[in-house]
Design an enzyme around this catalytic site. Structure first.
Site, PDB file in Angstrom:
ATOM      1  N   GLU A   8     114.133  48.281  68.496  1.00 52.48           N
ATOM      2  CA  GLU A   8     114.110  47.023  67.740  1.00 52.48           C
ATOM      3  C   GLU A   8     112.733  46.819  67.116  1.00 52.48           C
ATOM      4  O   GLU A   8     111.785  47.543  67.420  1.00 52.48           O
ATOM      5  CB  GLU A   8     114.453  45.817  68.643  1.00 52.48           C
ATOM      6  N   LYS A  55     124.335  44.832  74.174  1.00 54.08           N
ATOM      7  CA  LYS A  55     123.167  44.019  73.831  1.00 54.08           C
ATOM      8  C   LYS A  55     123.525  42.955  72.800  1.00 54.08           C
ATOM      9  O   LYS A  55     124.311  43.200  71.891  1.00 54.08           O
ATOM     10  CB  LYS A  55     122.045  44.930  73.282  1.00 54.08           C
ATOM     11  N   LYS A  75     108.494  42.794  80.101  1.00 51.45           N
ATOM     12  CA  LYS A  75     107.239  43.495  80.376  1.00 51.45           C
ATOM     13  C   LYS A  75     106.359  42.762  81.392  1.00 51.45           C
ATOM     14  O   LYS A  75     106.300  41.536  81.391  1.00 51.45           O
ATOM     15  CB  LYS A  75     106.471  43.642  79.061  1.00 51.45           C
ATOM     16  N   ARG A 131     106.547  39.522  64.577  1.00 50.69           N
ATOM     17  CA  ARG A 131     105.617  38.447  64.977  1.00 50.69           C
ATOM     18  C   ARG A 131     104.471  39.071  65.751  1.00 50.69           C
ATOM     19  O   ARG A 131     104.486  40.259  66.035  1.00 50.69           O
ATOM     20  CB  ARG A 131     106.368  37.477  65.890  1.00 50.69           C
ATOM     21  N   HIS A 167     108.978  52.867  77.485  1.00 56.03           N
ATOM     22  CA  HIS A 167     108.994  51.963  76.330  1.00 56.03           C
ATOM     23  C   HIS A 167     107.646  52.128  75.627  1.00 56.03           C
ATOM     24  O   HIS A 167     106.605  51.792  76.190  1.00 56.03           O
ATOM     25  CB  HIS A 167     109.190  50.515  76.802  1.00 56.03           C
TER      26      HIS A 167
END
Ligand code: ADP
Ligand code: ADP
Ligand code: MG
Length: 456
Positions: A288, A158, A237, A292, A208
């Site tokens: 993670e 990643k 998503k 925001r 998730h």
């Protein structure tokens, strides 16, 4: 000085922020690229400033132009929305240096969490589980191979600065690792301006589940429960729901506590999301944090009845959160479908162009956050999301029924969209039972393709 906010974004989120500002009686300044001159956010804001040409790097990512627009129009705050500059620590630092308020956390916090390899180390330090993997970033193929061997394939490579589902690759052998590593580093350098990579064990068929938090300058950090965003295509998503169908009270408590712990440790001010994966056995892992407002914030607003953007603005101006943790309760169930200008049967190819006609869904418990209108031309330069269809009902089952009706009554003429595709998903038995994982859409898509072949 009177409060005035510049919105450094476009599309539905810019419209969403303008609405919150209007309710708070704060004047707004929109910025736009030449491709967006006829955009809804430009029409709805009190003022609008053109900041450059079509390409994002010339306009929505053009820091100097955005700051000049904010200063020259007399703004005292900037709302970054999501994407674009929202997690760019350099931009935030510049906003801070000109005595402007950034509606979000400080540049220090954003740079600490924006580096995903670094965020992982911080979670570990706080005793929050993370997928097995590298200690921080890796600097060479040899080092990476060693880590991969130790944790066992498949692993994920990643990009530390990745986002929006980009900069992630799964590899299953040494050979593949070598092939992918250099390419991904290069890609990361081009897309995110940072070639740093890290490695994580690939979690099989996970869910998730992410936790919404918000903090103020008075030291309050609270959670607003979770969202399940397992319905993804290419790690991006597509459908989200709240609450998650897989958490029991104990597991939910663990996730919420872990998220608040991170927020408190950072003295977090603003809205943020802590993302986790949950495996089949109920183990959870931090992956993670997004510093925001998130695309899918609306489903949290639906079940908690708290306006997140309004709270974001209030805390940025130094006010205390208007509610306490004990006031946050889950009420009913909410689902969001992202409506995209893309053609699902042609590999989800983006489908820009003129919208000839639209019929919008509506009714009790239905919310549509969008910037499109009849005659609007979807530009080819940006994200293909046209809007978010959000439903809220007492139970999950009722929410699914509501979503089906809303999708049925949503018509967009002139461009291809994923509306029918979303409609099909809402009729799938696994989805209806709430038994899906992040690989669901990929499997679902194979059956759709098979079905289409049979029609030929
Ligand atoms: P969310 O986590 O809010 O669901 P997404 O991952 O869908 O957000 O990203 C929202 C938008 O922001 C998308 O347009 C995506 O492409 C963009 N984005 C997110 N992170 C980054 C990043 N690091 N670099 C560039 N674009 C990003
Ligand atoms: P982004 O910054 O692009 O949002 P994330 O790290 O949040 O990237 O990962 C995006 C998605 O990729 C996750 O929601 C999940 O579906 C998948 N993913 C990420 N890490 C792993 C992992 N270690 N194992 C399995 N799937 C993963
Ligand atoms: Mg993510």
């Amino acid at each position: 000085m009177q409060n005035k906010i510049l919105i450094a974004n476009r599309g539905e989120i810019a419209v969403r922020i303008i609405r919150a500002c209007k309710e708070l009686n704060i004047p707004t300044v929109a910025v736009y690229s030449t491709a967006d001159k006829d955009s809804l956010h430009v029409m709805l804001a009190d003022e609008a400033v053109c900041i450059g040409s079509e390409k994002s790097k010339d306009s929505y990512l053009n820091i100097n132009r955005i700051l000049s627009a904010a200063i020259s129009t007399g703004c005292n705050a900037i709302h970054p929305g999501y994407g674009f500059l929202s997690e760019n620590a350099t931009f935030i630092e510049m906003v801070e240096q000109i005595q402007m308020r950034f509606i979000g956390p400080s540049s220090k916090v954003v740079s600490a969490m924006g580096d995903k390899a670094n965020a992982r180390e911080l979670a570990k330090k706080l005793n929050i589980p993370v997928p097995e993997g590298s200690e921080g970033e890796i600097f060479s193929t040899t080092e990476g191979l060693k880590v991969a061997k130790k944790i066992g394939y498949p692993v994920m490579i990643k990009a530390s600065s990745g986002g929006g589902g980009r900069g992630i690759s799964i590899v299953s052998s040494d050979e593949e690792f070598v092939q992918v590593y250099e390419r991904l580093a290069l890609e990361a350098e081009v897309s995110f301006g940072n070639r740093a990579l890290y490695i994580e064990k690939f979690i099989e068929s996970p869910r998730h589940v992410e936790v919404q938090i918000i903090g103020d300058t008075k030291g309050n950090v609270v959670h607003l429960y979770e969202r399940d965003c397992s319905l993804q295509r290419r790690n991006q998503k597509m459908i989200e729901e709240a609450p998650s169908t897989i958490l029991n009270d104990i597991l939910r408590r663990k996730l919420l506590n872990a998220a608040v712990k991170i927020g408190k440790h950072l003295n977090y001010v603003g809205a943020g999301t802590v993302e986790f994966l949950v495996d089949k056995k109920g183990n959870f892992y931090f992956i993670e944090m997004n510093t925001r407002i998130q695309v899918e914030h609306g489903i949290t607003e639906a079940i908690t009845n708290i306006d997140l953007v309004r709270e974001q603005i209030r805390v940025a101006y130094g006010h205390e959160l208007s509610f306490k943790q004990r006031d946050v309760k889950i009420n009913g169930h909410s689902i969001e479908c992202r409506i995209n200008a893309e053609d699902p049967i042609r590999g989800f190819l983006p489908s820009p162009g003129r919208i000839n006609n639209i019929i919008f869904p509506g009714g009790m418990g239905i919310r549509l956050d969008t910037h499109i209108y009849t005659g609007y031309k979807v530009p080819p330069y940006y994200d293909s999301m046209l809007g978010k269809l959000i439903v809220h009902a007492k139970t999950r089952k009722e929410a699914i029924r509501k979503m089906r009706v809303a999708l049925e009554q949503f018509m967009i003429d002139g461009i291809k969209t994923n509306i029918e595709y979303q409609y099909l998903i809402t009729h799938n038995p696994e989805f209806i039972k709430g038994q899906y994982d992040t690989g669901f859409i990929e499997r679902f898509h194979l059956t759709v393709e098979e079905g289409l072949k049979n029609l030929e």
